[in-house]
Design a protein around this motif. Structure first.
Motif, short mmCIF file in Angstrom:
data_model
loop_
_atom_site.label_atom_id
_atom_site.label_comp_id
_atom_site.label_asym_id
_atom_site.label_seq_id
_atom_site.Cartn_x
_atom_site.Cartn_y
_atom_site.Cartn_z
N GLU A 173 -2.80 3.80 4.93
CA GLU A 173 -3.99 4.62 4.73
C GLU A 173 -4.94 4.35 5.90
N ASP A 174 -5.96 5.19 6.04
CA ASP A 174 -6.88 5.05 7.17
C ASP A 174 -7.60 3.71 7.21
N ASP A 175 -7.86 3.10 6.05
CA ASP A 175 -8.64 1.87 6.03
C ASP A 175 -7.79 0.60 6.05
N GLU A 176 -6.49 0.73 6.17
CA GLU A 176 -5.62 -0.44 6.19
C GLU A 176 -5.43 -0.92 7.64
N ASP A 177 -5.51 -2.25 7.83
CA ASP A 177 -5.39 -2.78 9.19
C ASP A 177 -4.10 -3.55 9.40
N MET A 178 -3.18 -3.51 8.45
CA MET A 178 -1.88 -4.14 8.63
C MET A 178 -0.84 -3.47 7.75
N THR A 179 0.43 -3.67 8.13
CA THR A 179 1.52 -3.10 7.36
C THR A 179 2.77 -3.94 7.57
N ALA A 180 3.85 -3.60 6.87
CA ALA A 180 5.05 -4.42 6.91
C ALA A 180 6.25 -3.62 7.40
N VAL A 181 7.22 -4.34 7.98
CA VAL A 181 8.46 -3.76 8.50
C VAL A 181 9.63 -4.34 7.70
N PHE A 182 10.53 -3.46 7.27
CA PHE A 182 11.69 -3.88 6.48
C PHE A 182 12.98 -3.35 7.10
N GLY A 183 14.10 -3.84 6.60
CA GLY A 183 15.41 -3.43 7.10
C GLY A 183 16.37 -4.61 7.07
#
Length: 199
Positions: free
Chosen positions: A63-73
């Motif tokens: 979302e616009d207010d999120e400053d991090m995210t995760a990578v999977f695989g």
């Protein structure tokens, strides 16, 4: 006669000097070449990381207010030696970390934290990065990650070698664990039902 002997001696001396000088130069050249070859071998940037591949790689859309995210695989190691992943980066993020899930302070709610010692992908084997488990974390995002967007991920092995992967942004309502660090809450409270919302 004296002139002839003197000339011969000078000629022999000159040849000897040229021979010694030539051998010295050749010796120096061989030494320098040897050192260069050793340096190239010991600092080969493709030694470990290029044995890795990332299958079904995806990044949680933000979302616009999120400053991090995760990578999977799934990381696959095609070599006959273990590969230790020590770091990662991406053009869309200010930094990247390797994360794991651990029991929270209450012993019930899992908490996300940086994984010490890196991620070991076994020789000829696989290592799964998944919601609720170990994963790559992209911190201080420079822009939102959109569903369908191709995201470049650069993985660094413990020998300093790197390899580049592409993972696709995907809408996903899970992977909202608490984060044990300075970046605050990774999207809210932990959700147990990751797999149901994965696709």
């Amino acid at each position: 006669m004296r002139f002839t002997r003197s000339r011969t001696s000078g000629l022999v001396g000159g040849l000897a000097l040229a021979l010694v000088t030539g051998l010295g130069v050749a010796g120096c050249g061989a030494s320098e070449t040897g050192q260069g070859a050793d340096e190239t071998t010991s600092t080969d940037p493709t030694a470990a990381a290029e044995a890795l591949s990332l299958h079904d790689g995806w990044v949680k859309a933000t979302e616009d207010d999120e400053d991090m995210t995760a990578v999977f695989g799934t990381l696959t190691n095609d070599s006959d030696a273990d590969v230790v992943v020590e770091g990662l980066s991406s053009p869309v993020a200010g930094s990247g970390e390797l994360h794991e899930m651990a029991a929270g302070g209450d012993g019930l709610n899992p908490t996300m934290r940086e994984k010490e010692g890196g991620i070991v992908v076994p020789a000829g084997g696989e290592y799964t990065l998944e919601p609720g488990g170990d994963h790559f974390m992209l911190m201080d995002l420079k822009e939102p990650v959109l569903a369908g967007q191709d995201v470049t991920i650069v993985v660094t092995a413990d020998d300093g070698s790197t390899v580049e992967f592409t993972a696709v942004g995907r809408s996903f309502s899970g992977a909202r664990e608490n984060y044990e660090g300075d970046h605050g809450d990774h999207g809210g409270d932990h959700e147990d039902d990751h797999e149901g919302d994965r696709r």
